[in-house]
Design an enzyme around this catalytic site. Structure first.
Site, PDB file in Angstrom:
ATOM      1  N   ARG A  92     -41.495  -2.610   6.231  1.00  0.00           N
ATOM      2  CA  ARG A  92     -41.705  -0.815   6.145  1.00  0.00           C
ATOM      3  C   ARG A  92     -42.324  -0.592   7.550  1.00  0.00           C
ATOM      4  O   ARG A  92     -42.300   0.594   8.009  1.00  0.00           O
ATOM      5  CB  ARG A  92     -42.367  -1.002   5.368  1.00  0.00           C
ATOM      6  CG  ARG A  92     -43.299   0.517   5.123  1.00  0.00           C
ATOM      7  CD  ARG A  92     -44.187   0.881   4.107  1.00  0.00           C
ATOM      8  NE  ARG A  92     -44.972   0.093   4.073  1.00  0.00           N
ATOM      9  CZ  ARG A  92     -46.350  -0.254   5.216  1.00  0.00           C
ATOM     10  NH1 ARG A  92     -46.470   1.650   5.996  1.00  0.00           N
ATOM     11  NH2 ARG A  92     -47.464  -0.599   5.476  1.00  0.00           N
ATOM     12  N   THR A 108     -46.587  -7.461  12.930  1.00  0.00           N
ATOM     13  CA  THR A 108     -46.762  -7.483  12.008  1.00  0.00           C
ATOM     14  C   THR A 108     -45.866  -7.839  11.116  1.00  0.00           C
ATOM     15  O   THR A 108     -44.715  -8.172  11.457  1.00  0.00           O
ATOM     16  CB  THR A 108     -45.814  -5.776  11.421  1.00  0.00           C
ATOM     17  OG1 THR A 108     -46.028  -4.837  10.388  1.00  0.00           O
ATOM     18  CG2 THR A 108     -44.988  -5.141  12.067  1.00  0.00           C
ATOM     19  N   GLN A 128     -59.245 -12.216   9.997  1.00  0.00           N
ATOM     20  CA  GLN A 128     -60.024 -12.839  10.798  1.00  0.00           C
ATOM     21  C   GLN A 128     -58.779 -13.175  12.030  1.00  0.00           C
ATOM     22  O   GLN A 128     -58.806 -13.397  13.482  1.00  0.00           O
ATOM     23  CB  GLN A 128     -60.745 -13.144  10.760  1.00  0.00           C
ATOM     24  CG  GLN A 128     -61.520 -11.916  10.074  1.00  0.00           C
ATOM     25  CD  GLN A 128     -61.479 -12.050   8.683  1.00  0.00           C
ATOM     26  OE1 GLN A 128     -60.197 -12.505   7.575  1.00  0.00           O
ATOM     27  NE2 GLN A 128     -62.541 -11.222   7.447  1.00  0.00           N
ATOM     28  N   ASN A 175     -55.123 -14.620   7.243  1.00  0.00           N
ATOM     29  CA  ASN A 175     -56.056 -13.424   7.121  1.00  0.00           C
ATOM     30  C   ASN A 175     -56.160 -12.476   8.035  1.00  0.00           C
ATOM     31  O   ASN A 175     -55.647 -12.285   9.031  1.00  0.00           O
ATOM     32  CB  ASN A 175     -57.114 -13.560   6.639  1.00  0.00           C
ATOM     33  CG  ASN A 175     -58.076 -14.948   7.199  1.00  0.00           C
ATOM     34  OD1 ASN A 175     -58.037 -14.112   8.388  1.00  0.00           O
ATOM     35  ND2 ASN A 175     -58.241 -15.945   6.699  1.00  0.00           N
ATOM     36  N   ARG A 223     -49.178 -13.751  10.294  1.00  0.00           N
ATOM     37  CA  ARG A 223     -49.256 -13.764   9.346  1.00  0.00           C
ATOM     38  C   ARG A 223     -50.907 -14.647   9.404  1.00  0.00           C
ATOM     39  O   ARG A 223     -51.208 -14.350  10.838  1.00  0.00           O
ATOM     40  CB  ARG A 223     -48.730 -15.377   8.701  1.00  0.00           C
ATOM     41  CG  ARG A 223     -47.256 -15.304   8.451  1.00  0.00           C
ATOM     42  CD  ARG A 223     -46.638 -14.125   6.957  1.00  0.00           C
ATOM     43  NE  ARG A 223     -47.844 -14.217   5.864  1.00  0.00           N
ATOM     44  CZ  ARG A 223     -46.787 -15.670   5.288  1.00  0.00           C
ATOM     45  NH1 ARG A 223     -46.333 -16.539   5.939  1.00  0.00           N
ATOM     46  NH2 ARG A 223     -48.294 -16.319   4.742  1.00  0.00           N
ATOM     47  N   SER A 226     -45.038  -6.934   8.059  1.00  0.00           N
ATOM     48  CA  SER A 226     -44.185  -5.370   6.882  1.00  0.00           C
ATOM     49  C   SER A 226     -42.572  -4.870   8.079  1.00  0.00           C
ATOM     50  O   SER A 226     -42.427  -4.332   8.920  1.00  0.00           O
ATOM     51  CB  SER A 226     -45.304  -4.613   6.735  1.00  0.00           C
ATOM     52  OG  SER A 226     -44.401  -3.735   6.033  1.00  0.00           O
ATOM     53  N   ASP A 249     -49.195  -5.375  -3.012  1.00  0.00           N
ATOM     54  CA  ASP A 249     -48.381  -6.781  -3.335  1.00  0.00           C
ATOM     55  C   ASP A 249     -48.001  -7.172  -4.942  1.00  0.00           C
ATOM     56  O   ASP A 249     -47.390  -8.284  -4.981  1.00  0.00           O
ATOM     57  CB  ASP A 249     -49.217  -8.035  -2.569  1.00  0.00           C
ATOM     58  CG  ASP A 249     -50.078  -7.558  -1.649  1.00  0.00           C
ATOM     59  OD1 ASP A 249     -49.066  -7.102  -0.237  1.00  0.00           O
ATOM     60  OD2 ASP A 249     -51.022  -8.164  -1.072  1.00  0.00           O
ATOM     61  N   ARG A 307     -57.439 -14.591  -5.376  1.00  0.00           N
ATOM     62  CA  ARG A 307     -57.575 -15.941  -3.828  1.00  0.00           C
ATOM     63  C   ARG A 307     -58.326 -15.416  -2.979  1.00  0.00           C
ATOM     64  O   ARG A 307     -59.662 -15.218  -3.387  1.00  0.00           O
ATOM     65  CB  ARG A 307     -56.535 -14.567  -2.735  1.00  0.00           C
ATOM     66  CG  ARG A 307     -55.123 -14.648  -3.707  1.00  0.00           C
ATOM     67  CD  ARG A 307     -53.738 -14.024  -2.307  1.00  0.00           C
ATOM     68  NE  ARG A 307     -53.343 -14.226  -1.357  1.00  0.00           N
ATOM     69  CZ  ARG A 307     -53.822 -13.166  -0.491  1.00  0.00           C
ATOM     70  NH1 ARG A 307     -53.454 -12.414  -0.454  1.00  0.00           N
ATOM     71  NH2 ARG A 307     -53.736 -14.106   0.593  1.00  0.00           N
ATOM     72  N   CYS A 341     -41.968  -4.970  -2.829  1.00  0.00           N
ATOM     73  CA  CYS A 341     -42.841  -5.056  -2.303  1.00  0.00           C
ATOM     74  C   CYS A 341     -43.127  -4.881  -0.382  1.00  0.00           C
ATOM     75  O   CYS A 341     -43.278  -4.260   0.632  1.00  0.00           O
ATOM     76  CB  CYS A 341     -43.963  -4.892  -2.871  1.00  0.00           C
ATOM     77  SG  CYS A 341     -44.046  -6.758  -2.766  1.00  0.00           S
TER      78      CYS A 341
END
Length: 322
Positions: A139, A135, A161, A159, A157, A137, A88, A15, A251
């Protein structure tokens, strides 16, 4: 006069985010040391998860949102190998590919990142009531809510930065990210942060590790990738991924784990939580390093016997999914 042909390059599919490129360039440096006669090229791929920056990760269809198209580049012979964040990478092998390389592992845990100019905090208890946590996630959400049920969990969401910019603009009070990514991008020195570690917050399966896939019949590349692998990291992540596979969970499920290696013994601690963090199941299993996969299965069986099955939502498309 006989002309000598140039060595065939090793092409790395990755990516194009800064973190993914760091990972690919790190692997490229290892390959250049191991196979010094082979030039290394990096092939940029855009994944579904990179194109759609608004939908929650848990609604993407789960498995392989950041890996499918990178894998396809290898299968189509546009690249020779693919570099992934191991956390991932689905535990179900992609047909035609093999996970041949697992090099040294980075930091394992998560961190809470504070906005620029914020005062440091010493624990989760120092966050204000109903603090907004960014977050994507499940988890992380479940484990943080287990500690502080008042926290407001908000989807984030983009990247690293992009997420930090959203934090600094006031969309969140804190951001929860993997320590490994922040360290690799040299971003932790710029701001205050709190380490989240077991037993309060367990990392994801494979967190901090890289997974390198190549075509299953490419014996030359397999040999090179095995040579840059770390046997201890391979044993630890084998146990973790074996547990996840046996649980038949993806995941993005609310599952955390930590592998501890001492001498030739591997101990795998694991937690499964309900989405709201109110229920938490913990197990610990040990076994020889050379039986890492079996230790993972034992941990999964112990979790299921303790009732973890009802806390894990099957991946869409799996046999158990509605």
């Amino acid at each position: 006069m006989t002309q000598t042909s140039e060595p065939r390059p090793l092409r790395i599919a990755t990516r194009a985010s800064k973190l993914a490129l760091w990972q690919a360039e790190y692997v490229a440096s290892l390959l250049e040391q191991q196979a010094s006669d082979r030039p290394v090229e990096i092939v940029h791929i855009t994944s579904e998860g990179d194109r759609d920056l608004t939908s929650p990760l848990s609604q993407f269809g789960g498995l392989g949102v950041f890996t499918r198209e990178v894998q396809k580049a290898v299968l189509d012979d546009r690249a020779d190998l693919a570099v992934h964040s191991l956390k991932d990478l689905p535990t179900e092998p992609a047909p035609g590919l093999t996970l041949a390389g697992i090099p040294d592992r980075g930091p394992l845990f998560d961190v809470l990142i504070l906005p620029e100019g914020s005062e440091p905090i010493g624990s989760l208890a120092d966050l204000p009531e109903t603090a907004r946590v960014g977050t994507g996630s499940l988890r992380r959400r479940a484990q943080l809510l287990h500690q502080r049920s008042d926290l407001e969990m908000l989807e984030v969401r983009g990247n690293v930065q992009t997420r930090l910019k959203k934090l600094d603009s006031g969309e969140y009070d804190v951001l929860c990210l993997a320590e490994a990514g922040m360290v690799r991008l040299e971003l932790l020195a710029e701001r205050n942060w709190l380490l989240l570690s077991p037993p309060e917050v367990y990392p994801a399966v494979g967190q901090g590790a890289l997974g390198i896939e190549c075509r299953a019949e490419d014996t030359e590349t397999i040999e090179i990738l095995e040579a840059i692998s770390n046997p201890a990291v391979k044993a630890a992540t084998t146990a973790e991924r074996s547990m996840l596979a046996h649980l038949r969970a993806g995941c993005h499920a609310p599952i955390g784990c930590l592998s501890r290696l001492e001498a030739e013994q591997l101990t795998l601690e694991a937690v499964v939580l309900s989405g709201d963090g109110q229920e938490r199941i913990f197990v610990s299993e040990s076994g020889p390093c050379d039986s890492a996969a079996q230790t993972g299965v034992q941990a999964a069986q112990a979790l299921l016997e303790a009732g973890a099955g009802r806390l894990i939502s099957p991946e869409p498309g799996s046999p158990e999914a509605p």
